[in-house]
Design a protein around this motif. Structure first.
Motif, PDB file in Angstrom:
ATOM      1  N   SER A 297       0.843  -1.043  -0.023  1.00  0.00           N
ATOM      2  CA  SER A 297      -0.327  -0.298   0.041  1.00  0.00           C
ATOM      3  C   SER A 297       0.725   1.456   0.013  1.00  0.00           C
ATOM      4  N   PHE A 298       2.126   0.680   0.712  1.00  0.00           N
ATOM      5  CA  PHE A 298       2.697   2.516   0.962  1.00  0.00           C
ATOM      6  C   PHE A 298       4.325   2.248   0.171  1.00  0.00           C
ATOM      7  N   THR A 299       4.836   2.770  -0.920  1.00  0.00           N
ATOM      8  CA  THR A 299       5.750   3.097  -1.449  1.00  0.00           C
ATOM      9  C   THR A 299       6.405   3.755  -1.231  1.00  0.00           C
ATOM     10  N   HIS A 300       5.608   5.286  -0.721  1.00  0.00           N
ATOM     11  CA  HIS A 300       6.659   6.379  -0.503  1.00  0.00           C
ATOM     12  C   HIS A 300       6.230   7.199   1.278  1.00  0.00           C
ATOM     13  N   PRO A 301       7.001   8.130   1.093  1.00  0.00           N
ATOM     14  CA  PRO A 301       6.444   8.612   3.076  1.00  0.00           C
ATOM     15  C   PRO A 301       4.976   9.147   3.261  1.00  0.00           C
ATOM     16  N   THR A 302       4.250   8.832   3.780  1.00  0.00           N
ATOM     17  CA  THR A 302       3.040   9.448   3.415  1.00  0.00           C
ATOM     18  C   THR A 302       2.733   9.915   4.915  1.00  0.00           C
ATOM     19  N   VAL A 303       1.992  11.202   4.909  1.00  0.00           N
ATOM     20  CA  VAL A 303       1.340  12.234   5.724  1.00  0.00           C
ATOM     21  C   VAL A 303       0.183  11.414   6.741  1.00  0.00           C
ATOM     22  N   VAL A 304       0.052  11.556   7.948  1.00  0.00           N
ATOM     23  CA  VAL A 304      -1.032  10.280   8.551  1.00  0.00           C
ATOM     24  C   VAL A 304      -1.770  11.228   8.530  1.00  0.00           C
ATOM     25  N   ASP A 305      -3.374  10.200   8.679  1.00  0.00           N
ATOM     26  CA  ASP A 305      -4.518  10.826   8.806  1.00  0.00           C
ATOM     27  C   ASP A 305      -5.186   9.103   8.938  1.00  0.00           C
ATOM     28  N   ASP A 306      -6.946   8.520   9.396  1.00  0.00           N
ATOM     29  CA  ASP A 306      -6.894   8.084   9.074  1.00  0.00           C
ATOM     30  C   ASP A 306      -7.421   6.466   8.571  1.00  0.00           C
ATOM     31  N   THR A 307      -7.140   6.633   7.694  1.00  0.00           N
ATOM     32  CA  THR A 307      -7.266   6.186   6.604  1.00  0.00           C
ATOM     33  C   THR A 307      -5.564   5.501   6.646  1.00  0.00           C
ATOM     34  N   VAL A 308      -4.485   6.234   6.826  1.00  0.00           N
ATOM     35  CA  VAL A 308      -3.795   5.608   6.694  1.00  0.00           C
ATOM     36  C   VAL A 308      -3.305   4.898   8.165  1.00  0.00           C
ATOM     37  N   LEU A 309      -3.735   5.078   9.595  1.00  0.00           N
ATOM     38  CA  LEU A 309      -3.245   4.790  10.282  1.00  0.00           C
ATOM     39  C   LEU A 309      -4.294   2.932  10.599  1.00  0.00           C
ATOM     40  N   ALA A 310      -5.559   3.581   9.812  1.00  0.00           N
ATOM     41  CA  ALA A 310      -6.322   1.763   9.453  1.00  0.00           C
ATOM     42  C   ALA A 310      -5.113   1.509   8.171  1.00  0.00           C
ATOM     43  N   GLU A 311      -4.646   1.458   7.738  1.00  0.00           N
ATOM     44  CA  GLU A 311      -3.635   0.426   7.106  1.00  0.00           C
ATOM     45  C   GLU A 311      -2.887   0.041   6.900  1.00  0.00           C
ATOM     46  N   ILE A 312      -1.591   0.619   8.304  1.00  0.00           N
ATOM     47  CA  ILE A 312      -0.665   0.044   8.906  1.00  0.00           C
ATOM     48  C   ILE A 312      -1.599  -1.299   9.537  1.00  0.00           C
ATOM     49  N   GLU A 313      -2.698  -0.469  10.625  1.00  0.00           N
ATOM     50  CA  GLU A 313      -3.378  -1.134  11.651  1.00  0.00           C
ATOM     51  C   GLU A 313      -3.844  -2.812  10.853  1.00  0.00           C
ATOM     52  N   ARG A 314      -4.202  -2.777   9.315  1.00  0.00           N
ATOM     53  CA  ARG A 314      -4.394  -3.883   8.468  1.00  0.00           C
ATOM     54  C   ARG A 314      -3.538  -4.777   8.161  1.00  0.00           C
ATOM     55  N   LEU A 315      -2.166  -4.107   8.479  1.00  0.00           N
ATOM     56  CA  LEU A 315      -1.124  -5.022   8.523  1.00  0.00           C
ATOM     57  C   LEU A 315      -0.763  -5.523   9.097  1.00  0.00           C
ATOM     58  N   ILE A 316      -0.539  -5.160  10.718  1.00  0.00           N
ATOM     59  CA  ILE A 316      -0.342  -6.070  11.628  1.00  0.00           C
ATOM     60  C   ILE A 316       0.287  -7.406  11.556  1.00  0.00           C
ATOM     61  N   PRO A 317      -1.321  -8.444  11.647  1.00  0.00           N
ATOM     62  CA  PRO A 317      -0.649  -9.682  11.112  1.00  0.00           C
ATOM     63  C   PRO A 317       0.671 -10.205  10.438  1.00  0.00           C
ATOM     64  N   VAL A 318       1.464  -9.396   9.349  1.00  0.00           N
ATOM     65  CA  VAL A 318       2.472  -9.273   8.774  1.00  0.00           C
ATOM     66  C   VAL A 318       3.824  -8.841   9.481  1.00  0.00           C
ATOM     67  N   ALA A 319       3.699  -8.256  10.497  1.00  0.00           N
ATOM     68  CA  ALA A 319       4.169  -7.167  11.307  1.00  0.00           C
ATOM     69  C   ALA A 319       3.909  -7.749  12.928  1.00  0.00           C
ATOM     70  N   PRO A 320       3.498  -8.648  13.318  1.00  0.00           N
ATOM     71  CA  PRO A 320       2.647  -8.278  14.462  1.00  0.00           C
ATOM     72  C   PRO A 320       3.993  -7.491  15.731  1.00  0.00           C
ATOM     73  N   LEU A 321       5.377  -8.202  15.388  1.00  0.00           N
ATOM     74  CA  LEU A 321       6.025  -7.438  16.671  1.00  0.00           C
ATOM     75  C   LEU A 321       6.286  -5.920  16.319  1.00  0.00           C
ATOM     76  N   HIS A 322       6.130  -5.437  15.266  1.00  0.00           N
ATOM     77  CA  HIS A 322       6.444  -4.106  15.216  1.00  0.00           C
ATOM     78  C   HIS A 322       5.492  -3.253  15.055  1.00  0.00           C
ATOM     79  N   ASN A 323       4.480  -3.300  13.983  1.00  0.00           N
ATOM     80  CA  ASN A 323       3.512  -2.364  13.602  1.00  0.00           C
ATOM     81  C   ASN A 323       2.549  -1.592  14.561  1.00  0.00           C
ATOM     82  N   PRO A 324       2.137  -2.739  15.804  1.00  0.00           N
ATOM     83  CA  PRO A 324       1.883  -2.346  16.946  1.00  0.00           C
ATOM     84  C   PRO A 324       2.510  -0.387  17.424  1.00  0.00           C
ATOM     85  N   ALA A 325       3.260  -0.862  18.221  1.00  0.00           N
ATOM     86  CA  ALA A 325       3.903  -0.057  18.172  1.00  0.00           C
ATOM     87  C   ALA A 325       4.614   0.666  17.448  1.00  0.00           C
ATOM     88  N   ASN A 326       4.354   1.149  16.244  1.00  0.00           N
ATOM     89  CA  ASN A 326       4.746   1.857  15.624  1.00  0.00           C
ATOM     90  C   ASN A 326       3.457   2.843  15.752  1.00  0.00           C
TER      91      ASN A 326
END
Length: 401
Positions: free
Chosen positions: A101-130
């Motif tokens: 989904s993210f190929t470049h640096p991205t200004v965070v909004d609620d949609t971006v936060l939701a997508e980072i959260e959706r990726l937690i299953p492939v980065a369970p140790l890191h994305n939650p802390a980020n």
């Protein structure tokens, strides 16, 4: 007044690393670390980097990331560098996994936060802390741009032939299984800095970057674009690392389940935390391993030889992938400091144009430098990585438009 400062945050599960930079000259104004968040023995070390300021430490309970960032803000404010400063342009956040989904640096909004959260299953140790770090920073400065800079973004230029695993396509797509790669900010920075060291345009240079720390990865960079990298769906694939196995036959997992009676969690722990150098010889500090090798310790020697063998395989593979290689560059803690690793990694590869000059290789320096003999067909370089500067640079480029 034009805002030129960027605060870089790297939020881990129980820690926050930070640096404040002034992007007019990329200078560092302050840096620090909060560790053991959530424990009674939490520790904050803050170092102002202007006017010869001395480091300050405080210990005591810091219950959560909200309290940690407020403590960081207080330390910065004590130096006149507070988060409420009109000179602060943005906060840049390291985010480990951005998927496709993210190929470049991205200004965070609620949609971006939701997508980072959706990726937690492939980065369970890191994305939650980020995510925790981003949400906390947004709450402290809701008016300020928060920018996510993704470890995986640099590798999204890989062709499908390099990014795809040879498994059923429908299954892979359903579960987002593909090779993403990591350490992308480091590989981006170091490949570009290598071209600068050679006095050439990054678009004209092919570089193999070897990021060798406790975590380790290799990348093949063609004209500034990543075309292959050693880490995959997770940071477990690839090189031998401090505690991670790197490449193994997938059937090892089935064997351990069926014959060894191990659970998936036990195997996960084995491969990520009890393998690599520490699994082979009981140490994951290359300095200690080399000391043991020099004293004749056979177990340490075997661990070192396995580490180097895997490294050579990837160098050779990426020479084939790139076709033409202009430089092989070592970076990160081991790559920058362990001369025996650099020497051993290219030994015997003279046919590929690779060699190191013993005297140049032995020099310790914090500066980018060549360690190959004069006139070598392929440059061998050491380039200290600077992921925080890369995050700050990408963040500022986005918000200063």
């Amino acid at each position: 007044m034009t805002a030129t400062r960027v605060l870089v945050l790297n939020s881990g599960s129980s820690s926050v690393k930070y640096q404040l930079l002034d992007m007019r000259d990329s200078s560092r104004l302050a840096m620090g670390l909060v560790e053991r968040i959530g424990e009674e023995s939490s520790r904050l070390k803050h170092t102002p980097l202007t006017d010869g300021g001395a480091s300050r430490e405080r210990t005591g309970p810091i219950p959560d990331h909200d309290a940690a960032l407020k403590a960081v803000a207080a330390e910065l404010a004590a130096d006149g560098l507070g988060l409420d400063s009109p000179e602060l342009a943005a906060i840049g956040h390291r985010v480990v996994h951005g998927g496709q989904s993210f190929t470049h640096p991205t200004v965070v909004d609620d949609t971006v936060l939701a997508e980072i959260e959706r990726l937690i299953p492939v980065a369970p140790l890191h994305n939650p802390a980020n995510l925790t770090g981003i949400r906390t920073a947004r709450a402290l400065r809701p008016d300020l741009p928060q920018v996510a800079v993704f470890d995986t973004a640099f590798h999204t230029t890989m062709p499908e032939s390099a990014a795809r695993y040879a498994i059923d396509v429908e299954t892979a797509d359903a579960h987002r299984i593909r090779r993403y790669g990591f350490h992308g900010t480091s590989h981006a920075y170091v490949s570009r800095a290598t071209a600068e060291l050679l006095g050439r345009d990054p678009a004209e240079v092919n570089v193999i970057v070897l990021h060798l720390g406790n975590g380790a990865s290799a990348s093949a960079v063609e004209g500034g674009r990543c075309v292959d990298t050693s880490m995959g769906l997770t940071p477990l694939e690839g090189l031998v690392m401090g505690t991670r196995s790197g490449d193994v036959d997938p059937a090892v997992i089935f064997h351990l389940m069926r014959v060894g009676g191990m659970s998936t969690d036990e195997i996960d722990t084995l491969l990520n935390k009890k393998s690599g150098l520490i699994g082979l010889c009981g140490d994951n500090d290359m300095r200690e391993i080399r000391r043991r090798v020099d004293e004749g310790d056979e177990r340490a020697k075997l661990a070192f030889d396995i580490y180097i063998h895997r490294l050579k395989k990837y160098i050779g593979a990426y020479c084939a992938v790139l076709g033409r290689v202009d430089a092989v560059t070592f970076t990160a803690g081991v790559g920058e400091n362990a001369a025996p690793v650099r020497e051993a990694a290219v030994a015997g590869l003279e046919g590929l144009g690779l060699a190191v000059d013993d005297e140049l290789n032995a020099v310790r320096s914090g500066e980018p430098r060549l360690i190959s003999p004069a006139g070598a067909r392929v440059a061998v370089a050491v380039v200290p990585t600077d992921e925080e500067l890369e995050i700050a640079t990408q963040t500022y480029a986005l918000v200063a438009i």
